[in-house]
Design an enzyme around this catalytic site. Structure first.
Site, PDB file in Angstrom:
ATOM      1  N   GLU A 161      70.338  65.155   9.724  1.00  0.00           N
ATOM      2  CA  GLU A 161      70.958  63.835   9.604  1.00  0.00           C
ATOM      3  C   GLU A 161      70.782  63.080  10.908  1.00  0.00           C
ATOM      4  O   GLU A 161      70.580  63.698  11.952  1.00  0.00           O
ATOM      5  CB  GLU A 161      72.451  63.997   9.292  1.00  0.00           C
ATOM      6  CG  GLU A 161      73.234  64.550  10.465  1.00  0.00           C
ATOM      7  CD  GLU A 161      74.568  65.177  10.088  1.00  0.00           C
ATOM      8  OE1 GLU A 161      74.554  66.156   9.321  1.00  0.00           O
ATOM      9  OE2 GLU A 161      75.595  64.683  10.571  1.00  0.00           O
TER      10      GLU A 161
ATOM     11  N   LYS B 223      71.388  61.286  14.400  1.00  0.00           N
ATOM     12  CA  LYS B 223      72.376  61.398  15.478  1.00  0.00           C
ATOM     13  C   LYS B 223      72.759  59.978  15.868  1.00  0.00           C
ATOM     14  O   LYS B 223      71.955  59.238  16.407  1.00  0.00           O
ATOM     15  CB  LYS B 223      71.790  62.148  16.671  1.00  0.00           C
ATOM     16  CG  LYS B 223      72.795  62.356  17.789  1.00  0.00           C
ATOM     17  CD  LYS B 223      72.218  63.289  18.844  1.00  0.00           C
ATOM     18  CE  LYS B 223      73.268  63.679  19.877  1.00  0.00           C
ATOM     19  NZ  LYS B 223      73.856  62.561  20.596  1.00  0.00           N
TER      20      LYS B 223
ATOM     21  N   ASP C  39      74.325  56.903  17.760  1.00  0.00           N
ATOM     22  CA  ASP C  39      74.587  56.633  19.169  1.00  0.00           C
ATOM     23  C   ASP C  39      75.859  55.799  19.302  1.00  0.00           C
ATOM     24  O   ASP C  39      75.812  54.584  19.474  1.00  0.00           O
ATOM     25  CB  ASP C  39      73.382  55.906  19.777  1.00  0.00           C
ATOM     26  CG  ASP C  39      73.405  55.971  21.290  1.00  0.00           C
ATOM     27  OD1 ASP C  39      74.277  56.663  21.845  1.00  0.00           O
ATOM     28  OD2 ASP C  39      72.553  55.319  21.910  1.00  0.00           O
TER      29      ASP C  39
ATOM     30  N   TYR D 296      80.939  63.304   9.996  1.00  0.00           N
ATOM     31  CA  TYR D 296      79.903  64.343   9.951  1.00  0.00           C
ATOM     32  C   TYR D 296      80.432  65.739  10.276  1.00  0.00           C
ATOM     33  O   TYR D 296      79.662  66.693  10.312  1.00  0.00           O
ATOM     34  CB  TYR D 296      78.734  63.996  10.865  1.00  0.00           C
ATOM     35  CG  TYR D 296      79.112  63.666  12.292  1.00  0.00           C
ATOM     36  CD1 TYR D 296      79.713  64.595  13.113  1.00  0.00           C
ATOM     37  CD2 TYR D 296      78.849  62.402  12.826  1.00  0.00           C
ATOM     38  CE1 TYR D 296      80.056  64.300  14.410  1.00  0.00           C
ATOM     39  CE2 TYR D 296      79.197  62.087  14.128  1.00  0.00           C
ATOM     40  CZ  TYR D 296      79.801  63.041  14.919  1.00  0.00           C
ATOM     41  OH  TYR D 296      80.154  62.742  16.205  1.00  0.00           O
TER      42      TYR D 296
ATOM     43  N   LYS E  99      66.289  65.253  20.020  1.00  0.00           N
ATOM     44  CA  LYS E  99      66.351  63.906  20.573  1.00  0.00           C
ATOM     45  C   LYS E  99      65.018  63.183  20.421  1.00  0.00           C
ATOM     46  O   LYS E  99      63.952  63.790  20.503  1.00  0.00           O
ATOM     47  CB  LYS E  99      66.716  63.964  22.077  1.00  0.00           C
ATOM     48  CG  LYS E  99      68.028  64.666  22.374  1.00  0.00           C
ATOM     49  CD  LYS E  99      69.233  63.921  21.878  1.00  0.00           C
ATOM     50  CE  LYS E  99      69.709  62.842  22.820  1.00  0.00           C
ATOM     51  NZ  LYS E  99      70.347  63.328  24.036  1.00  0.00           N
TER      52      LYS E  99
ATOM     53  N   CYS F 287      71.875  64.771  58.650  1.00  0.00           N
ATOM     54  CA  CYS F 287      72.716  64.096  57.669  1.00  0.00           C
ATOM     55  C   CYS F 287      72.833  62.623  58.052  1.00  0.00           C
ATOM     56  O   CYS F 287      73.213  62.311  59.179  1.00  0.00           O
ATOM     57  CB  CYS F 287      74.098  64.746  57.651  1.00  0.00           C
ATOM     58  SG  CYS F 287      75.295  63.807  56.678  1.00  0.00           S
TER      59      CYS F 287
ATOM     60  N   CYS G 220      76.884  61.966  59.000  1.00  0.00           N
ATOM     61  CA  CYS G 220      77.590  62.530  60.163  1.00  0.00           C
ATOM     62  C   CYS G 220      76.636  62.993  61.257  1.00  0.00           C
ATOM     63  O   CYS G 220      77.085  63.360  62.339  1.00  0.00           O
ATOM     64  CB  CYS G 220      78.499  63.682  59.727  1.00  0.00           C
ATOM     65  SG  CYS G 220      77.613  65.178  59.286  1.00  0.00           S
TER      66      CYS G 220
ATOM     67  N   CYS H 261      73.677  69.145  54.377  1.00  0.00           N
ATOM     68  CA  CYS H 261      74.336  68.775  55.624  1.00  0.00           C
ATOM     69  C   CYS H 261      75.216  69.941  56.023  1.00  0.00           C
ATOM     70  O   CYS H 261      75.950  70.496  55.200  1.00  0.00           O
ATOM     71  CB  CYS H 261      75.168  67.520  55.394  1.00  0.00           C
ATOM     72  SG  CYS H 261      76.494  67.306  56.591  1.00  0.00           S
TER      73      CYS H 261
ATOM     74  N   CYS I 153      82.208  66.296  57.811  1.00  0.00           N
ATOM     75  CA  CYS I 153      81.331  65.202  57.368  1.00  0.00           C
ATOM     76  C   CYS I 153      82.130  64.294  56.433  1.00  0.00           C
ATOM     77  O   CYS I 153      82.640  64.744  55.400  1.00  0.00           O
ATOM     78  CB  CYS I 153      80.107  65.761  56.646  1.00  0.00           C
ATOM     79  SG  CYS I 153      79.093  64.460  55.902  1.00  0.00           S
TER      80      CYS I 153
HETATM   81  S1  IVH Z   1      77.943  67.182  15.035  1.00  0.00           S
HETATM   82  C1  IVH Z   1      80.120  70.721  16.351  1.00  0.00           C
HETATM   83  N1  IVH Z   1      76.581  65.223  13.996  1.00  0.00           N
HETATM   84  O1  IVH Z   1      76.576  63.726  19.383  1.00  0.00           O
HETATM   85  C2  IVH Z   1      79.185  69.613  16.288  1.00  0.00           C
HETATM   86  N2  IVH Z   1      77.367  64.973  16.220  1.00  0.00           N
HETATM   87  O2  IVH Z   1      75.605  65.301  21.602  1.00  0.00           O
HETATM   88  C3  IVH Z   1      79.846  68.321  16.426  1.00  0.00           C
HETATM   89  N3  IVH Z   1      76.849  62.810  17.233  1.00  0.00           N
HETATM   90  O3  IVH Z   1      79.706  64.788  20.533  1.00  0.00           O
HETATM   91  C4  IVH Z   1      78.905  67.228  16.474  1.00  0.00           C
HETATM   92  N4  IVH Z   1      75.817  61.949  15.486  1.00  0.00           N
HETATM   93  O4  IVH Z   1      79.541  62.488  19.357  1.00  0.00           O
HETATM   94  C5  IVH Z   1      77.215  65.669  15.076  1.00  0.00           C
HETATM   95  N5  IVH Z   1      75.417  63.522  12.946  1.00  0.00           N
HETATM   96  C6  IVH Z   1      76.051  63.980  14.005  1.00  0.00           C
HETATM   97  C7  IVH Z   1      76.184  63.208  15.165  1.00  0.00           C
HETATM   98  C8  IVH Z   1      76.846  63.748  16.262  1.00  0.00           C
HETATM   99  C9  IVH Z   1      76.227  61.730  16.735  1.00  0.00           C
HETATM  100  C10 IVH Z   1      77.389  62.907  18.589  1.00  0.00           C
HETATM  101  C11 IVH Z   1      78.778  63.480  18.724  1.00  0.00           C
HETATM  102  C12 IVH Z   1      78.646  64.653  19.637  1.00  0.00           C
HETATM  103  C13 IVH Z   1      77.383  64.347  20.356  1.00  0.00           C
HETATM  104  C14 IVH Z   1      76.725  65.597  20.875  1.00  0.00           C
END
Ligand code: IVH
Length: 700
Positions: free
Chosen positions: A123, A125, A127, A233, A321, A425, A428, A443, A449
């Site tokens: 699914e 991710k 943002d 999710y 990612k 440094c 300092c 340092c 420092c």
């Molecule tokens: S699952 C135990 N599913 O990504 C797993 N996270 O980098 C809980 N996020 O903290 C997260 N889309 O804020 C999950 N489809 C998705 C997501 C997702 C965005 C975020 C979430 C998490 C962060 C981790």
């Protein structure tokens, strides 16, 4: 009901009484902390607190997530209340390449010892920022941001204005915590920024910041004017399972009225995951909201439970990612920053440039070698091209991390001089020394420092450490400059020494000063793991601090063990070094910290000001092995070593790699060797794999 003695309460009466106490105490806290107008005296408040604790001790299953005993501190007048998550909010490990995804699948199957395929969901991710919403009997009770994963901010009033979050749900378990992402669609973001600009306000740099800024509004009426949306999710605490599979659970949430992402699909192989990744990437530009990758999750929830988690990330999920976005700009100068451990970090000052929607002015250059164009093993990076002031450089951002420099354009170079890394440094003037085998120069000024001292103090009050509202880097810098704070302990005596003066300072005033001191008071009581992290011991990060806290549980035990420990010998050393996740380097660093007179003095002064909360080991459901130190040796046949270890830890046992006088149980598989002999000679209880599994099966 107040008159019913605790030992006479029925379960239902106890439930109602806990709800009532939570409300009464919250109002008392608000009156005290926010309005400075107490509605009860300390003795009356303490009596309620004691009654609440006594009921919770009798009915542990009824402890409310918003119980006064778990409340981390009342809302300071300037901010949000805090909520301790009933189940921690995790983050995700990352995959950056197809190979990483194949390895993830292999790791999952190896852990479970499965030959056949594992099914996953894939699914987008999203943002945005994650949110946990708690429902009791179908009613929305509260909503909290992720915060540090353990404690988040109470944004209940605001969450009610987010599309995709129902206020009431039907056919839900009695207790249900739904987790997901709050985000802002592109169209809403553009419209909001147009309004901001028309009103003469600063526009938001991207939809994510706009969503965060809108959800974290103290005035929920403002949130109501900002079109936020939500995708569910995941989930936290549950009184009954939602389904057998991830996909099934998400479908149930959709049936209850939560928005869920339509691009969630089931995949039967890593190849199918990668195909879905390409598909989502193809649609990325036209989705209408920002995503930064694809999340893969093991579909079978029973397998998810077996896989469990590492300290902050689950083993059963990963975020794949999208590649980082990049841009070219001019490197105007290289500055050197001195960190809290004395590390000299080169920072690139850039001509401002937009990378992936964010204006970037600074980027890390890592260390001397990175600037020269060689890696830690001496092999060339950027084909050996060095970086100089005045160069054209390629900047990239991956997720939230600090921007980095990927490449340099030699055809535009004008500067004939190689960059000379300082040997002193810059703050300092002490010698900066690079130990053999180390990438960073440090340092040698330690506490003398000014930069190191200030950075240590900033770290001390940072979010994962003492997290004192209203005491950030800027304020700390001012207090240090005025000579008011030199050591962490000084923060807790600040009111007595300079309280009146602060109230008269420009930019402060009586209210800000009072709020700051209330926030400081609220932090006089601190959980052990936060204190350990705050000390800024080299190599001890947030999750290592938690490991240490869970192992020793109280400050007295931790301190005594560290003082007793000698580097690389003796029982105290063995115990420390035996903690899974604590290596020799970290162990040596902690021991050195406690054996250095100046840091010991700093710590003693600080601890005298604090009440340190013991860390409860994770809830182990009455396990027979909680608190026991277990060592596995030999070949196990029914579970993998990794799963056995994770299982034992989940039940509250400490798993150690070596046998010592502190070992309680040795689990000996096939072909056990020297550890078995040592255990026998020390009289440690030895169990076969079957005996061990039978023992932990007794756990209720
Ligand atoms: S699952 C135990 N599913 O990504 C797993 N996270 O980098 C809980 N996020 O903290 C997260 N889309 O804020 C999950 N489809 C998705 C997501 C997702 C965005 C975020 C979430 C998490 C962060 C981790």
């Amino acid at each position: 009901m107040e008159d019913i003695p605790v030992d006479k309460l029925t379960k239902e009466e106890a439930r109602a009484e806990l709800a009532r106490l939570s409300g009464v105490m919250r109002r008392a806290e608000d009156a005290y902390y926010q309005q400075d107008a107490p509605v009860m005296d300390d003795a009356a408040y303490d009596a309620l607190k004691a009654r609440n604790l006594a009921i919770e001790a009798r009915f542990p299953a009824l402890v409310r997530a918003d119980s006064p005993s778990r409340r981390v501190g009342a809302a300071p007048a300037s901010g949000f209340g805090k909520i301790r998550h009933a189940v921690p909010m995790l983050s995700l490990g990352n995959a950056f390449s197809d190979e990483d995804v194949v390895e993830f699948d292999a790791r999952v199957r190896k852990f479970l010892s499965l030959e056949g395929p594992v099914h996953y969901t894939a699914e987008p991710k999203i943002d945005g920022l994650s949110l946990s919403i708690r429902y009791e009997s179908g009613a929305l009770v509260y909503a909290a941001t992720r915060g540090d994963g353990e404690v988040g901010e109470d944004v209940t009033a605001n969450a009610r204005h987010v599309r995709g979050i129902p206020h009431r749900i039907e056919h839900a378990p009695e207790i249900l915590e739904v987790r997901g992402e709050v985000y802002m669609e592109h169209a809403a973001f553009e419209a909001l920024n147009a309004r901001q600009q028309a009103a003469g306000e600063k526009p938001f740099s991207n939809p994510r910041n706009a969503a965060a800024g809108s959800l974290r509004q103290l005035d929920a009426e403002i949130t109501a004017t900002r079109p936020l949306a939500f995708f569910a999710y995941a989930w936290g605490a549950l009184s009954a399972p939602l389904a057998d599979t991830q996909k099934g659970a998400i479908e149930r949430l959709a049936d209850m009225g939560f928005a869920t992402n339509p691009l969630t699909v089931l995949c039967e192989s890593p190849k199918a995951l990668l195909a879905q990744y390409r598909e989502i990437e193809r649609q990325r530009a036209t989705l209408g909201y920002d995503i930064d990758g694809v999340v893969y999750k093991v579909n079978d929830l029973a397998l998810q439970a077996r896989l469990g988690m590492r300290s902050t990330t689950p083993r059963w999920a990963i975020a794949h990612k999208f590649p980082a976005e990049t841009a070219w700009t001019r490197l105007e100068a290289i500055d050197i920053q001195v960190g809290r451990t004395g590390a000299l970090s080169p920072v690139a000052r850039l001509h401002p440039v937009t990378v992936g929607g964010v204006v970037v002015r600074n980027a890390t250059l890592h260390n001397e070698d990175y600037i020269k164009g060689v890696d830690s093993k001496g092999a060339p990076i950027r084909e050996g091209r060095d970086i100089r002031e005045g160069d054209w450089v390629e900047v990239y951002r991956a997720g939230d991390v600090i921007p980095k420099i990927r490449d340099v354009d030699l055809s535009k170079r004008e500067n004939p001089h190689l960059y000379a890394f300082p040997t002193r440094c810059p703050v300092c003037g002490s010698a900066a020394v690079r130990e053999p085998g180390e990438a960073v120069a440090r340092c040698t000024g330690a506490f003398s420092c000014a930069a190191q001292r200030l950075e240590k103090l900033k770290h001390f009050v940072s979010r994962q450490a003492f997290d004192i509202d209203g005491l950030g880097a800027k304020q700390m810098q001012a207090f240090v400059e005025w000579g008011w704070v030199a050591d962490p302990a000084d923060i807790f005596t600040l009111r007595a020494r300079h309280g009146d003066a602060l109230a008269r300072r420009e930019g402060w005033g009586a209210t800000s000063a009072r709020n700051l001191f209330a926030a400081i008071e609220a932090r006089r009581t601190i959980p052990l793991n936060r204190l350990i992290f705050a000390l800024g011991i080299r190599h001890v990060g947030e999750s290592s601090a938690m490991l240490l806290a869970r192992t020793y549980q109280s400050w007295a035990a931790f301190q005594a063990a560290m003082i007793a420990a000698q580097p690389r010998e003796g029982a105290a050393w063995e115990e420390l070094n035996g903690i899974d996740g604590v290596g020799e380097v970290m162990a040596a660093s902690v021991v050195e910290f406690f054996h250095t007179a100046s840091t010991r003095q700093m710590v003693d002064n600080l601890v005298a000001q604090l009440t340190i909360e013991d860390v409860r080991p994770p809830d182990t459901g009455g396990s027979k092995v909680a608190g026991k130190t277990v060592v596995f040796t030999g070949t196990l046949s029914r579970v993998t070593r990794a799963e056995a270890k994770a299982q034992a830890e989940g039940l509250g046992a400490k798993v150690s790699g070596s046998v010592s006088g502190k070992t309680d149980i040795l689990v000996a598989g096939e072909k056990a060797g020297s550890k078995l002999k040592k255990a026998e000679s020390l009289g440690v209880q030895v169990l076969s794999e079957d005996e061990w599994l039978a023992l932990i099966a007794q756990t209720r």
